[in-house]
Design a protein around this motif. Structure first.
Motif, PDB file in Angstrom:
ATOM      1  N   THR A  97       0.831  -1.212   0.000  1.00 58.80           N
ATOM      2  CA  THR A  97       0.000   0.000   0.000  1.00 58.80           C
ATOM      3  C   THR A  97       0.862   1.257   0.000  1.00 58.80           C
ATOM      4  OG1 THR A  97      -0.134   0.004   2.423  1.00 58.80           O
ATOM      5  CG2 THR A  97      -1.934  -1.099   1.215  1.00 58.80           C
ATOM      6  N   HIS A  98       2.060   1.170   0.583  1.00 56.90           N
ATOM      7  CA  HIS A  98       3.012   2.278   0.528  1.00 56.90           C
ATOM      8  C   HIS A  98       4.374   1.784   0.984  1.00 56.90           C
ATOM      9  CE1 HIS A  98       1.451   2.409   4.652  1.00 56.90           C
ATOM     10  NE2 HIS A  98       2.349   3.308   5.021  1.00 56.90           N
ATOM     11  N   ALA A  99       5.393   2.625   0.798  1.00 58.31           N
ATOM     12  CA  ALA A  99       6.778   2.180   0.980  1.00 58.31           C
ATOM     13  C   ALA A  99       7.319   2.456   2.379  1.00 58.31           C
ATOM     14  CB  ALA A  99       7.673   2.818  -0.086  1.00 58.31           C
ATOM     15  N   HIS A 100       6.467   2.525   3.397  1.00 59.30           N
ATOM     16  CA  HIS A 100       6.977   2.589   4.773  1.00 59.30           C
ATOM     17  C   HIS A 100       7.426   1.198   5.211  1.00 59.30           C
ATOM     18  CE1 HIS A 100       4.708   6.535   5.928  1.00 59.30           C
ATOM     19  NE2 HIS A 100       5.851   6.766   5.309  1.00 59.30           N
ATOM     20  N   ALA A 101       8.412   1.174   6.133  1.00 58.32           N
ATOM     21  CA  ALA A 101       9.064  -0.083   6.512  1.00 58.32           C
ATOM     22  C   ALA A 101       8.084  -1.135   7.031  1.00 58.32           C
ATOM     23  CB  ALA A 101      10.128   0.194   7.562  1.00 58.32           C
ATOM     24  N   ASP A 102       7.036  -0.705   7.761  1.00 59.20           N
ATOM     25  CA  ASP A 102       6.123  -1.695   8.342  1.00 59.20           C
ATOM     26  C   ASP A 102       5.185  -2.309   7.293  1.00 59.20           C
ATOM     27  OD1 ASP A 102       5.220   0.991   8.376  1.00 59.20           O
ATOM     28  OD2 ASP A 102       3.616   0.525   9.787  1.00 59.20           O
ATOM     29  N   HIS A 103       5.205  -1.774   6.078  1.00 57.93           N
ATOM     30  CA  HIS A 103       4.346  -2.311   5.009  1.00 57.93           C
ATOM     31  C   HIS A 103       5.165  -2.916   3.876  1.00 57.93           C
ATOM     32  CE1 HIS A 103       0.769  -0.391   6.823  1.00 57.93           C
ATOM     33  NE2 HIS A 103       1.726   0.342   7.357  1.00 57.93           N
ATOM     34  N   TYR A 104       6.428  -2.510   3.782  1.00 57.75           N
ATOM     35  CA  TYR A 104       7.278  -2.895   2.653  1.00 57.75           C
ATOM     36  C   TYR A 104       8.565  -3.592   3.116  1.00 57.75           C
ATOM     37  CZ  TYR A 104      10.799  -1.972  -1.008  1.00 57.75           C
ATOM     38  OH  TYR A 104      11.815  -2.083  -1.914  1.00 57.75           O
ATOM     39  N   GLY A 151      -0.459  11.507   0.931  1.00 60.02           N
ATOM     40  CA  GLY A 151      -0.697  12.328   2.119  1.00 60.02           C
ATOM     41  C   GLY A 151       0.072  11.721   3.287  1.00 60.02           C
ATOM     42  N   HIS A 152      -0.380  10.537   3.734  1.00 58.05           N
ATOM     43  CA  HIS A 152       0.382   9.812   4.754  1.00 58.05           C
ATOM     44  C   HIS A 152       1.795   9.525   4.214  1.00 58.05           C
ATOM     45  CE1 HIS A 152       1.303   6.818   7.845  1.00 58.05           C
ATOM     46  NE2 HIS A 152       1.748   6.064   6.863  1.00 58.05           N
ATOM     47  N   ALA A 153       1.859   9.077   2.982  1.00 61.67           N
ATOM     48  CA  ALA A 153       3.131   8.865   2.277  1.00 61.67           C
ATOM     49  C   ALA A 153       2.899   9.167   0.801  1.00 61.67           C
ATOM     50  CB  ALA A 153       3.617   7.428   2.445  1.00 61.67           C
ATOM     51  N   GLY A 191      -4.419   0.589   4.005  1.00 63.09           N
ATOM     52  CA  GLY A 191      -3.040   0.884   4.439  1.00 63.09           C
ATOM     53  C   GLY A 191      -3.059   1.751   5.686  1.00 63.09           C
ATOM     54  N   ASP A 192      -2.303   2.846   5.669  1.00 57.93           N
ATOM     55  CA  ASP A 192      -2.298   3.779   6.808  1.00 57.93           C
ATOM     56  C   ASP A 192      -3.107   5.044   6.506  1.00 57.93           C
ATOM     57  OD1 ASP A 192      -0.751   2.067   8.263  1.00 57.93           O
ATOM     58  OD2 ASP A 192       1.121   3.183   8.000  1.00 57.93           O
ATOM     59  N   HIS A 193      -3.799   5.057   5.369  1.00 65.53           N
ATOM     60  CA  HIS A 193      -4.598   6.245   5.038  1.00 65.53           C
ATOM     61  C   HIS A 193      -5.766   6.387   6.019  1.00 65.53           C
ATOM     62  CE1 HIS A 193      -6.549   9.357   2.792  1.00 65.53           C
ATOM     63  NE2 HIS A 193      -7.599   8.615   2.528  1.00 65.53           N
TER      64      HIS A 193
HETATM   65 ZN   LIG Z   1       2.816   4.273   6.904  1.00 65.22          ZN
END
Ligand SMILES: [Zn+2]
Ligand SMILES: [Zn+2]
Length: 332
Positions: A82-89, A184-186, A203-205
């Motif tokens: 969903t996005h490239a933050h460490a907890d998702h990617y 927005g979030h990322a 995701g985190d949206h």
């Molecule tokens: Zn995130």
């Protein structure tokens, strides 16, 4: 250690609806104990949506969560982030290596690449932004030293095989999912929507508990982009939301409204801080928005958030930079 505490630290899997499993993976972050990956049935395997942070032992948590619902990494036919933050990617490289699957992700992931390509430069850049924003040097040095030791939680860089932009579709046994860009979030954030079943992978949206975080410095106006992304998701009229952290929830519109309300409240506090106390630094605005000073725990989060509000007020013509070092803000 009590049993309940120990159990929370293990990866766990559970079915949420037929053909969708929640994989709850532990995180080492204060205040954010878990993240979710979602496995969706697809032919003889699954599509995996997000994959958790990479750290020692993290792959075993993912394998354990999959194992609890009779799945293995080899069953993953496609990984979608969903996005490239460490907890998702973070574990994308592990998943791709173990399963041979493709990775699909949004192309605006420079915010993640910068930290991997040159960690020292990325940290130096964050240090400089914080110093410029008025954070005192001594606590900033301590934060910087601890950040250096923490690492980034990403195994190593894997480039997406396919760019996850608006309109891309993902086929599963539960039907076709459509990608909606929700920056927005990322900058790299997308949500996935399954219209017939009215399912949203957010995701985190959108989270069950309203929690605002914006990546600062990669796009022109993260707060404005986040508000527009709330409109995008609102128009989908989803019934069940599968979020990046916490349980699923059904009252999707109420969650969207709660995010709009909180952003409006905090923007108003920043507006008032600039009007009543300007020229004022971002650092001095933080306690006027959050009710307490920055700490080592909140530093990386609240300062970026406050800078994003200031940037939004700059874009809307309500505030401007008054120069100085550290930089101060005044009413435009
Ligand atoms: Zn995130
Ligand atoms: Zn997250």
């Amino acid at each position: 250690m009590p049993e309940s505490t120990r159990r929370r630290e293990l990866g766990r899997g559970e079915r949420v609806v037929p053909g969708i499993w929640r994989l709850r993976l532990p995180l080492p972050w204060p205040g954010v104990p878990h993240c979710n990956a979602w496995a969706v049935a697809a032919g003889d395997g699954v599509v995996l949506l997000d994959c958790g942070l990479h750290e020692p032992g993290s792959r075993a948590h993912l394998e354990r969560a999959l194992g609890q619902v009779n799945l293995k990494l080899e069953h993953v036919r496609l990984l979608v982030c969903t996005h490239a933050h460490a907890d998702h990617y973070g574990q994308a490289a592990d998943v791709v290596d173990a399963s041979g699957c493709e990775l699909w992700m949004h192309p605006n992931h420079a915010h993640m690449r910068a930290a991997l390509d040159d960690p020292h430069a990325a940290l130096a850049r964050r240090f400089e932004v914080a110093r410029q924003s008025g954070v005192p040097i001594e606590p900033l040095r301590a934060w910087s030293a601890s950040a250096r030791d923490r690492g980034y939680g990403i195994a190593h860089l894997v480039e997406p095989d396919r760019e996850l932009v608006g309109g891309v579709t993902i086929d599963t046994d539960l039907g076709r999912w459509t990608v909606h860009e929700t920056p927005g979030h990322a900058p790299s954030h997308v949500c996935l929507h399954q219209p017939e079943r009215r399912l949203l992978v957010s995701g985190d949206h959108l989270l069950g508990r309203v929690s605002l975080y914006f990546d600062y410095g990669w796009t022109p106006d993260p707060v404005g982009e986040f508000l527009a992304s709330l409109d995008t998701v609102d128009a989908l009229d989803a019934r069940l939301c599968l979020a990046g952290h916490g349980r699923t929830f059904t009252d999707v519109r109420a969650h969207i409204d709660a995010n709009r309300t909180l952003v409006a409240e905090r923007l108003e506090r920043v507006r008032r801080a600039v009007a009543e106390h300007g020229p004022i630094t971002a650092y001095d605005i933080v306690p006027l928005v959050h009710g307490e000073q920055l700490s080592q725990v909140t530093a990386g989060w609240w300062l970026a958030e406050t800078l994003c509000y200031l940037r939004h007020l700059e874009v809307t013509g309500e505030a401007r930079r008054d120069g100085g070092d550290p930089e101060r803000w005044v009413v435009a």
